[in-house]
Design a protein around this motif. Structure first.
Motif, PDB file in Angstrom:
ATOM      1  N   PRO A  47      38.530  34.938  31.294  1.00 50.58           N
ATOM      2  CA  PRO A  47      38.064  35.872  30.295  1.00 50.58           C
ATOM      3  C   PRO A  47      38.838  37.265  30.739  1.00 50.58           C
ATOM      4  N   PHE A  48      38.501  38.007  29.557  1.00 44.10           N
ATOM      5  CA  PHE A  48      39.239  39.346  29.728  1.00 44.10           C
ATOM      6  C   PHE A  48      38.781  40.259  30.950  1.00 44.10           C
ATOM      7  N   PHE A  49      39.682  40.369  31.941  1.00 42.27           N
ATOM      8  CA  PHE A  49      39.549  41.138  32.980  1.00 42.27           C
ATOM      9  C   PHE A  49      40.379  42.410  33.110  1.00 42.27           C
ATOM     10  N   ASP A  50      40.030  43.434  33.679  1.00 42.82           N
ATOM     11  CA  ASP A  50      40.891  44.338  34.070  1.00 42.82           C
ATOM     12  C   ASP A  50      41.051  44.371  35.547  1.00 42.82           C
ATOM     13  N   HIS A  51      42.333  44.332  36.110  1.00 41.72           N
ATOM     14  CA  HIS A  51      42.734  44.316  37.613  1.00 41.72           C
ATOM     15  C   HIS A  51      41.980  43.071  38.351  1.00 41.72           C
ATOM     16  N   PRO A  52      42.123  42.106  38.080  1.00 40.53           N
ATOM     17  CA  PRO A  52      41.462  40.969  38.970  1.00 40.53           C
ATOM     18  C   PRO A  52      41.848  40.987  40.274  1.00 40.53           C
ATOM     19  N   PHE A  53      43.200  41.536  40.525  1.00 41.09           N
ATOM     20  CA  PHE A  53      43.643  41.651  41.996  1.00 41.09           C
ATOM     21  C   PHE A  53      43.619  42.897  42.593  1.00 41.09           C
ATOM     22  N   PRO A  75      37.530  41.642  39.843  1.00 38.78           N
ATOM     23  CA  PRO A  75      37.900  42.900  38.904  1.00 38.78           C
ATOM     24  C   PRO A  75      36.864  43.898  38.937  1.00 38.78           C
ATOM     25  N   ASP A  76      35.744  43.747  39.502  1.00 39.00           N
ATOM     26  CA  ASP A  76      34.646  44.665  39.837  1.00 39.00           C
ATOM     27  C   ASP A  76      34.094  44.504  41.566  1.00 39.00           C
ATOM     28  N   PRO A  77      35.194  45.037  42.237  1.00 34.34           N
ATOM     29  CA  PRO A  77      35.093  44.526  43.571  1.00 34.34           C
ATOM     30  C   PRO A  77      33.668  45.087  44.116  1.00 34.34           C
ATOM     31  N   LEU A  78      32.949  46.001  43.825  1.00 35.49           N
ATOM     32  CA  LEU A  78      31.855  46.357  44.435  1.00 35.49           C
ATOM     33  C   LEU A  78      30.663  45.942  43.624  1.00 35.49           C
ATOM     34  N   ALA A  79      30.627  45.053  42.785  1.00 34.12           N
ATOM     35  CA  ALA A  79      29.477  44.602  42.096  1.00 34.12           C
ATOM     36  C   ALA A  79      28.281  44.113  42.901  1.00 34.12           C
ATOM     37  N   LEU A  80      27.189  44.585  42.546  1.00 32.40           N
ATOM     38  CA  LEU A  80      25.970  44.491  43.418  1.00 32.40           C
ATOM     39  C   LEU A  80      25.735  42.955  43.946  1.00 32.40           C
ATOM     40  N   ASP A  81      26.141  42.002  42.753  1.00 29.82           N
ATOM     41  CA  ASP A  81      25.672  40.638  43.188  1.00 29.82           C
ATOM     42  C   ASP A  81      26.717  40.041  44.318  1.00 29.82           C
ATOM     43  N   GLY A  82      27.683  40.729  44.683  1.00 27.28           N
ATOM     44  CA  GLY A  82      28.739  40.187  45.565  1.00 27.28           C
ATOM     45  C   GLY A  82      29.531  39.413  44.963  1.00 27.28           C
ATOM     46  N   PHE A 141      47.039  35.439  37.141  1.00 27.56           N
ATOM     47  CA  PHE A 141      45.833  34.940  36.490  1.00 27.56           C
ATOM     48  C   PHE A 141      45.753  35.237  35.117  1.00 27.56           C
ATOM     49  N   GLY A 142      45.882  34.285  34.123  1.00 27.80           N
ATOM     50  CA  GLY A 142      46.251  34.519  32.906  1.00 27.80           C
ATOM     51  C   GLY A 142      47.586  35.384  32.716  1.00 27.80           C
ATOM     52  N   PRO A 143      47.422  36.387  31.899  1.00 26.23           N
ATOM     53  CA  PRO A 143      48.592  37.191  31.682  1.00 26.23           C
ATOM     54  C   PRO A 143      49.024  38.304  32.828  1.00 26.23           C
ATOM     55  N   VAL A 144      47.858  38.342  33.864  1.00 25.52           N
ATOM     56  CA  VAL A 144      48.053  39.334  34.977  1.00 25.52           C
ATOM     57  C   VAL A 144      48.848  38.953  36.227  1.00 25.52           C
ATOM     58  N   ILE A 145      49.559  39.848  36.695  1.00 22.42           N
ATOM     59  CA  ILE A 145      50.587  39.382  37.865  1.00 22.42           C
ATOM     60  C   ILE A 145      49.797  40.416  38.942  1.00 22.42           C
TER      61      ILE A 145
END
Length: 534
Positions: A47-53, A75-82, A141-145
């Motif tokens: 899916p479309f993610f910002d900054h997966p790395f 992409p959201d490293p501090l997401a509350l669900d871990g 990951f997809g288009p992201v390096i």
């Protein structure tokens, strides 16, 4: 056995069609290397993610023919669900390894699965590489390096090696200060970084509020989600990311990766069951966030951590686990002390290693043909008299040297009788720099020196304090060579003739740009146990 890069259809869970859908990998890349896959699970496109790395890249546990490459999609490293902002689906991640930083000479391509069961972490176990060779790697990951990482394979096991340069680190408390030491490590062109534990701290913030780095969540963490978030928060530190991307790491945990001063199962019963569930969550998060091999994949609350890493004929590292098998700490009572020790510390039935690990260590030392035998250890091996003047007080019952005296002396007796080449103990935990000559009998300053302990300070734990430096010996601790309480790390230069340690320190960890400098240098010469200042 087929070569991992052979140009033939894959039989793993990532089909050739799905690999091509992930971004046009060539035919030679259609084989998945270094990962356990499950047929039909990988999603062809992310899916479309910002900054997966966002957590960077890392490598570790080098062998002559390969290393472990690591990243984790978050992409959201501090997401509350871990879950790091990732949906609970399996995704394909591609990797590339090259001989040059610009990836003009790519020598390995492949793809692996990032599964929700392992926090969308990726562990690629490369093989078939050249020994003692520098490589560069990246993920897609997809288009992201991803950012580019540098790594290095170990020399061939029996190769003649003239030099090894490494850093030894431990104890990085995120709220207590900036990771200034890692910024310095990233510039040093090292072969290896050894981390001796306390990679994270499990408690609420106890650092300096002036730098505004509170823990998230700011509680005593207990669950897998909380441990994942805590690791992710630490991995967002730019200095730590830079160090990881500069050289392969060998990591071994201490206590704060789980909870303070833990031992075995916390006593059994209902309390023990709760603790073991917590330890299982902590170990899983630790594996997910470290460049470890599948041999260290946890099985519930159990994890294989002690292991060896060899660098030709120059050095062999014996990495210990002094938490998982240890007896509970002895109770300290000054009134009941025997020659300064807790009576429980002298009990020969108590252990810090456990029988199997102790035998493994002794067998490895006896069989080693390396010039330097390096014992990677979490807690201080030498005793230290904490009471100035007459009388002695060895009350640090969590440490090897003061709380598990029988195990300590048994190892020294083994070294005395078997004479492994140049035993060096490297240690963390104490939040200060220390160097000790390890004696056959610590009560006799004139007894034989059998080995040397180099104990490195914390990266940030303890924060800034009054700067104090002492060169020994002292009347209370005649086996002490050096003591200092600044923050930093040990930079080690190993040759066949000498083990040299530059103690790199900063005057503050409250400024991320604080300069690092070498406070002092101590060496151990080949065939001459003990340390001297140069």
């Amino acid at each position: 056995m087929d070569h991992p890069d052979a140009a033939h259809p894959t039989t793993s869970g990532l089909s050739r069609r799905k690999l091509l859908a992930l971004g046009g990998l060539g035919t030679a890349a259609a084989v998945v290397g270094g990962a356990v896959t499950t047929p039909g699970r990988a999603v062809a496109g992310p899916p479309f993610f910002d900054h997966p790395f966002s957590l960077g890249v890392a490598s570790g546990d080098p062998l002559p023919d390969g290393v472990v490459l690591w990243t984790r999609l978050a992409p959201d490293p501090l997401a509350l669900d871990g879950n790091g902002g990732m949906p609970r689906e399996t995704f394909g991640v591609r990797y590339e390894v090259a001989e040059d930083e610009r990836f003009a000479r790519i020598v390995r391509r492949g793809a692996v699965e990032a599964t929700p069961e392992l926090g969308h972490s990726v562990h690629v176990e490369l093989s078939g590489m050249e020994p003692a060779r520098e490589y560069f790697y990246r993920f897609r990951f997809g288009p992201v390096i991803s950012p580019v990482g540098r790594t290095k394979t170990a020399p061939a096991f029996h190769a003649s090696v003239s030099r090894l340069r490494l850093a030894v680190t431990s104890c990085q408390n995120y709220p207590a200060g900036y990771f200034v030491g890692y910024r310095d490590i990233a510039t040093q062109d090292l072969d290896l970084v050894v981390h001796l534990g306390d990679y994270i701290y499990q408690g609420p913030s106890a650092g300096n509020p002036a730098i505004n780095r509170p823990h998230v969540p700011d509680v005593e963490i207990m669950t897998l989600a909380e441990y994942r978030i805590r690791h992710a928060q630490y991995k967002t530190d730019p200095h730590l990311q830079a160090a990881h991307s500069s050289a392969p790491f060998i990591v071994i945990p201490d206590d704060h990766e789980v909870t303070n001063n833990y031992a075995d199962d916390a006593g059994g019963g209902a309390e023990g069951e709760v603790f073991l569930a917590r330890r299982a969550a902590a170990y899983q998060a630790y594996y997910e966030n470290m460049p470890l091999r599948r041999s260290s994949l946890p099985n519930g609350p159990d994890m294989q951590l002690y292991r060896r890493v060899r660098f030709g004929d120059l050095a062999q590292f014996h990495l210990l686990d002094t938490r998982q098998y240890r007896s509970r700490q002895a109770k300290w009572s000054a009134a009941q002390a025997v020659k300064g020790y807790s009576p429980g510390a002298l009990d020969p039935n108590r252990t810090i290693l456990g029988d199997a690990q102790e035998q493994w260590l002794q067998e490895g030392l006896a069989a080693s043909t390396s010039r330097w035998n390096v014992i990677g250890n979490q807690t201080k091996f030498a005793p230290f008299d904490h009471k100035a003047g007459s009388g002695v007080t060895f009350d640090s019952v969590d440490s090897w040297g003061e709380g598990y005296v029988a195990d300590r002396d048994q190892l020294l007796q083994f070294i005395s009788s078997h004479r492994p080449s140049n035993p060096i103990v490297i240690t963390g935990d104490a939040h200060r720099n220390w160097v000790f000559n390890l004696k056959a009998d610590f009560s006799d300053p004139n007894s034989e020196t059998l080995a040397t302990e180099y104990l490195g300070t914390s990266i940030s734990s303890g924060g800034d304090g009054p700067i104090s430096t002492i060169y020994g010996p002292t009347a209370d601790n005649p086996h002490m060579v050096f003591s200092n309480n600044q923050r930093g790390y040990m930079q080690v230069d190993v040759t066949p003739d000498q083990w040299r340690v530059d103690f790199r320190v900063s005057d503050t960890v409250l400024n991320p740009d604080a300069p690092m400098y070498t406070l002092t240098t101590l060496v151990t010469d080949n065939g001459k146990p003990g340390a001297r200042r140069v």
